[in-house]
Design an enzyme around this catalytic site. Sequence first.
Site, PDB file in Angstrom:
ATOM      1  N   CYS A 111      31.897  34.501  48.897  1.00 19.89           N
ATOM      2  CA  CYS A 111      33.327  34.704  49.143  1.00 19.89           C
ATOM      3  C   CYS A 111      33.597  36.167  48.841  1.00 19.89           C
ATOM      4  O   CYS A 111      33.622  36.575  47.682  1.00 19.89           O
ATOM      5  CB  CYS A 111      34.185  33.812  48.253  1.00 19.89           C
ATOM      6  SG  CYS A 111      35.937  34.242  48.346  1.00 19.89           S
ATOM      7  N   CYS A 114      37.236  36.757  46.929  1.00 20.94           N
ATOM      8  CA  CYS A 114      37.449  36.388  45.520  1.00 20.94           C
ATOM      9  C   CYS A 114      36.250  35.599  45.037  1.00 20.94           C
ATOM     10  O   CYS A 114      35.168  36.169  44.887  1.00 20.94           O
ATOM     11  CB  CYS A 114      38.759  35.632  45.343  1.00 20.94           C
ATOM     12  SG  CYS A 114      39.064  34.328  46.558  1.00 20.94           S
ATOM     13  N   SER A 115      36.401  34.309  44.774  1.00 24.80           N
ATOM     14  CA  SER A 115      35.252  33.541  44.297  1.00 24.80           C
ATOM     15  C   SER A 115      35.349  32.097  44.780  1.00 24.80           C
ATOM     16  O   SER A 115      35.037  31.170  44.046  1.00 24.80           O
ATOM     17  CB  SER A 115      35.181  33.589  42.772  1.00 24.80           C
ATOM     18  OG  SER A 115      36.402  33.126  42.216  1.00 24.80           O
ATOM     19  N   CYS A 116      35.793  31.884  46.023  1.00 24.12           N
ATOM     20  CA  CYS A 116      35.894  30.533  46.576  1.00 24.12           C
ATOM     21  C   CYS A 116      34.517  29.869  46.536  1.00 24.12           C
ATOM     22  O   CYS A 116      33.506  30.498  46.850  1.00 24.12           O
ATOM     23  CB  CYS A 116      36.401  30.596  48.013  1.00 24.12           C
ATOM     24  SG  CYS A 116      38.072  31.268  48.110  1.00 24.12           S
TER      25      CYS A 116
END
Lengths: 210, 93
Positions: A111, A114-116
């Site tokens: 991702c 962000c940090s999906c």
Amino acid sequence: MSDHGHDHPHAPVTSGDEPPAAARARALEDLLVEKRVVRHEDVRQMIDWLVSRTPADGARLVARGWLDPEFEERLLADARAAALELGLDPGPSPRVVAVENTEAVHHLVVCTLCSCYPRALLGPPPDWYKSLPYRSRAVSDPRGVLSEFGVELDDDVELRVLDSTADIRYLVIPRRPPGTEGLSEEELAALVTRDSMIGVAQPLATAPAG
Amino acid sequence: MSYRVGERVRVADRAHEGHHRTPGYLKGKIGTVERVHGSFANPETRAYGADGRPEHALYLVGFAQRDVWRDYRGREDDRICADVYEHWLEEAG
């Protein structure tokens, strides 16, 4: 803090060297509680749920798919329904899509924004997944990244990087290792590591010791 | 859903003030629709307290790595795929 309608103590549990980001998050949470958008208890319960998730659930899905091609079809068509079928908790939204590694194609998930991550089925993402170097290099130099993780793809394998930029979370179904015929679902699941479901590793070739 | 699987699309090359989910490295790039995910709330308004309506169709779009990174090291057919909302896509013929 204002006088509001619940009765737990409000002394913050912090130490003097609290990082700025943590202080900011706590201040934000306090404001949202004060404005009655959330309750501290909701936040705590959500965190408890998030950290209670583990890659074992994803590994069960993969192992069942290796054993049962029809289940794998259902997993590829609708990962949420497949998880429910095994009694697993696929979480609220967002939607999970499973993709399959084959002889010809390898998938890698990142991702960049962000940090999906498919947290419901894999638990919290590893720190490196959230790091800037991984997020930038996984898209621009994925073969270099894979090589640093110890994965050398054959020359005839197409690499597909999935940048989960929106409402979908991707779960990689790694290739079943050769020589694992006859293993039970539980034994197979033990070979399916978190990293293999992100696509930065192959599953273990043999069961981990102990 | 205006676009179909296999159709060529260009990611709009425009700036956007505020939260949006279209990665900068794909803006202006041409790719192919690989999946139609359905309709989802618009994060650009949802991020600011609105309900995200109207919803927008979301597509998985695949791009040749060589079209995205000039110095890409890898195979000709390596792809980078990302989920892009319909209002960020244009027909590419």
